[in-house]
Design an enzyme around this catalytic site. Structure first.
Site, PDB file in Angstrom:
ATOM      1  N   ARG A 119      -8.208  -6.974  -6.724  1.00 38.23           N
ATOM      2  CA  ARG A 119      -9.456  -7.605  -7.156  1.00 38.23           C
ATOM      3  C   ARG A 119     -10.240  -6.659  -8.060  1.00 38.23           C
ATOM      4  O   ARG A 119     -10.225  -5.451  -7.862  1.00 38.23           O
ATOM      5  CB  ARG A 119     -10.335  -7.931  -5.943  1.00 38.23           C
ATOM      6  CG  ARG A 119      -9.748  -8.977  -5.036  1.00 38.23           C
ATOM      7  CD  ARG A 119     -10.692  -9.251  -3.872  1.00 38.23           C
ATOM      8  NE  ARG A 119     -10.078 -10.200  -2.937  1.00 38.23           N
ATOM      9  CZ  ARG A 119     -10.103 -11.521  -3.100  1.00 38.23           C
ATOM     10  NH1 ARG A 119     -10.731 -12.038  -4.139  1.00 38.23           N
ATOM     11  NH2 ARG A 119      -9.507 -12.308  -2.229  1.00 38.23           N
TER      12      ARG A 119
ATOM     13  N   HIS B 252      -2.695   2.763 -12.081  1.00 40.75           N
ATOM     14  CA  HIS B 252      -2.117   1.624 -12.794  1.00 40.75           C
ATOM     15  C   HIS B 252      -0.755   2.047 -13.345  1.00 40.75           C
ATOM     16  O   HIS B 252      -0.637   3.130 -13.914  1.00 40.75           O
ATOM     17  CB  HIS B 252      -3.046   1.179 -13.921  1.00 40.75           C
ATOM     18  CG  HIS B 252      -2.565  -0.042 -14.632  1.00 40.75           C
ATOM     19  ND1 HIS B 252      -2.686  -1.303 -14.104  1.00 40.75           N
ATOM     20  CD2 HIS B 252      -1.929  -0.202 -15.818  1.00 40.75           C
ATOM     21  CE1 HIS B 252      -2.154  -2.184 -14.933  1.00 40.75           C
ATOM     22  NE2 HIS B 252      -1.681  -1.542 -15.988  1.00 40.75           N
TER      23      HIS B 252
ATOM     24  N   GLU C  93       3.757   7.690  -9.504  1.00 39.71           N
ATOM     25  CA  GLU C  93       2.440   7.225  -9.031  1.00 39.71           C
ATOM     26  C   GLU C  93       2.005   7.993  -7.791  1.00 39.71           C
ATOM     27  O   GLU C  93       0.871   8.459  -7.706  1.00 39.71           O
ATOM     28  CB  GLU C  93       2.490   5.729  -8.685  1.00 39.71           C
ATOM     29  CG  GLU C  93       2.577   4.815  -9.886  1.00 39.71           C
ATOM     30  CD  GLU C  93       2.602   3.351  -9.458  1.00 39.71           C
ATOM     31  OE1 GLU C  93       1.766   2.933  -8.643  1.00 39.71           O
ATOM     32  OE2 GLU C  93       3.489   2.612  -9.945  1.00 39.71           O
TER      33      GLU C  93
ATOM     34  N   GLY D  97       0.791  -1.227   0.000  1.00 41.04           N
ATOM     35  CA  GLY D  97       0.000   0.000   0.000  1.00 41.04           C
ATOM     36  C   GLY D  97       0.824   1.278   0.000  1.00 41.04           C
ATOM     37  O   GLY D  97       0.512   2.223   0.726  1.00 41.04           O
TER      38      GLY D  97
END
Lengths: 205, 205
Positions: free
Chosen positions: B90, B108, B173, B11
Site C-alpha cells: 500500500r 524495491h 535485497e 515478508g
C-alpha cells in the site's frame, strides 16, 4: 564491416571505436567516414589525424528529413553498413532509421530507461541514485529508446557532481561501445523485439 | 533502535532484517512489532517463530487515512523509531509519512527511478535492460520515489524471465536492506534533499 560515425562535438567515443578498429580489437572492420553536423566539431580534426575521411553536413534551413537524407546519402556513398552515433546531438528521422534497420547504435551515459535526454549525469546526481552507468542501444525514432545491447554499472560516490561522474562513466562508455560494435561485427547477437541476446554458438555456425 | 516492519505477504525482507537484528549484524536494535494489513500473510507465522509480536490491521472499509492512523498508533504503542516496509502493498498517506519523518524505509526490486510500481522484474525483462537491481529508499507519499540510501546492481541474463530475475535480485535485497538499516541504526548517514551520504567520521563523533 564498414562503419560510419556521426559526431557533433569532440567525439571521444568515435576515437575509441576508431582506435579499436585500427588495433584489431574490432576485427575485419573499417571506419569508412566520420560525419559531423557541426563544421567546428573538435572531433573532425581527431578523425583526420586517425586517417579517416570526414564530411560536414550542416542542417542549414532544411527540414530534418532533408538533412538526414543527405547524411544517409553520404553514408551509403561510403558503403557504410553500421552507423555509430558518438555525441551526435540530433534525433534521427524515420527515414534515416529505415535506411539502416537494426544498424544504428548510440551510447547514452545512464542506465536507461533512467535519465534519458540531455544532462544525464546531472539528472542522476539530482535524483540521488547510487548506481548509474552507460547504455549502448539500437537507435529508433524515439529519444534514447531502442533495444539495449549492453550496459555497464558505475558507482555514484558521495562527493560526485555531474563532472566527476561523467569522468568516471566515460571510461566505461569507451569500453562498452567497442565491445558492442565488436559483437555486431562478429555476428554474435540476435534481436528479438526489445531483447538483444548473444547468439548460441553451435557447430553449424 | 526499535524497528517496526510492515508486511502484506511472505515478508522475506522482514525475516532478513529480523535475523540480522538477532545475530547482531544490526547492533543495539530490536524488532518491536510486525504489522500486516492481511490476516493471512504467511510472514506473520515466520515473525512469531522468530519471537516477534505481530499485529494485523486490515483496511476494512475505512479510508486510507483511518487505516494508516491505526497502524501508526500500533507502531507508536510499541515504541517504534524506524519503520521498514517489506513487501507492504500500500501507498502510505501523508499522515503516516509525517508521523515518522525520514524514518520509513522501503526496498524495491529495480534500480529506481526505472521500473517503479508493480511487476518491476517483468517491466525490466520487457524493456530488455542488461542491468537491474534493487533500491533501498526513504518513503514519501509518492510511489517508489523517496531519497535513495543504497542500490545494488544485478546482471540480467539472456534466458531470464521475471521469475529467474527475481530470484537473483532477492538475495541482494536482503543484504542491501540489512546494510541500510545498519547504517541508520549506527547514525552513519546524512540526508541533504534527495542525496543520502555517509557521514564523515571525525574525532568528535
Amino acid at each position: 564491416m564498414k562503419i560510419g560515425i556521426l559526431i557533433s562535438g569532440r567525439g571521444s567515443n568515435m576515437v575509441a571505436i576508431a582506435e579499436a578498429v585500427r588495433d584489431g580489437a574490432i576485427p575485419d572492420s573499417d571506419v569508412a567516414v566520420v560525419v559531423s553536423d557541426k563544421s567546428k566539431a573538435p572531433g573532425l580534426e581527431k578523425a583526420r589525424e586517425l586517417g579517416i575521411e570526414t564530411v560536414v553536413v550542416t542542417r542549414k534551413k532544411r527540414s530534418r528529413e532533408e538533412h538526414d537524407a543527405e547524411i544517409v546519402s553520404e553514408l551509403k556513398k561510403h558503403g557504410v553498413e553500421l552507423v555509430c552515433l558518438a555525441g551526435y546531438m540530433r534525433l534521427l528521422s524515420a527515414g534515416f532509421v529505415r535506411a539502416f534497420p537494426n544498424r544504428i547504435l548510440n551510447i547514452h551515459p545512464s542506465l536507461l530507461p533512467s535519465f534519458k535526454g540531455l544532462h544525464a549525469h546531472e539528472q542522476a546526481i539530482q535524483y540521488g541514485v547510487k548506481i548509474s552507468g552507460c547504455t549502448v542501444h539500437f537507435v529508433d525514432e524515439h529519444l534514447d529508446h531502442g533495444a539495449i545491447i549492453l550496459q555497464k554499472a558505475v558507482e555514484v560516490r558521495d562527493g560526485d557532481d555531474a563532472d566527476s561522474l561523467s569522468k568516471r562513466i566515460i571510461v566505461h562508455e569507451h569500453a562498452a561501445y567497442v565491445e558492442a560494435v565488436r559483437r555486431i561485427a562478429a555476428g554474435e547477437i540476435v534481436i528479438k523485439g526489445r531483447r538483444v541476446n548473444t547468439k548460441a554458438i553451435t557447430h553449424d555456425d
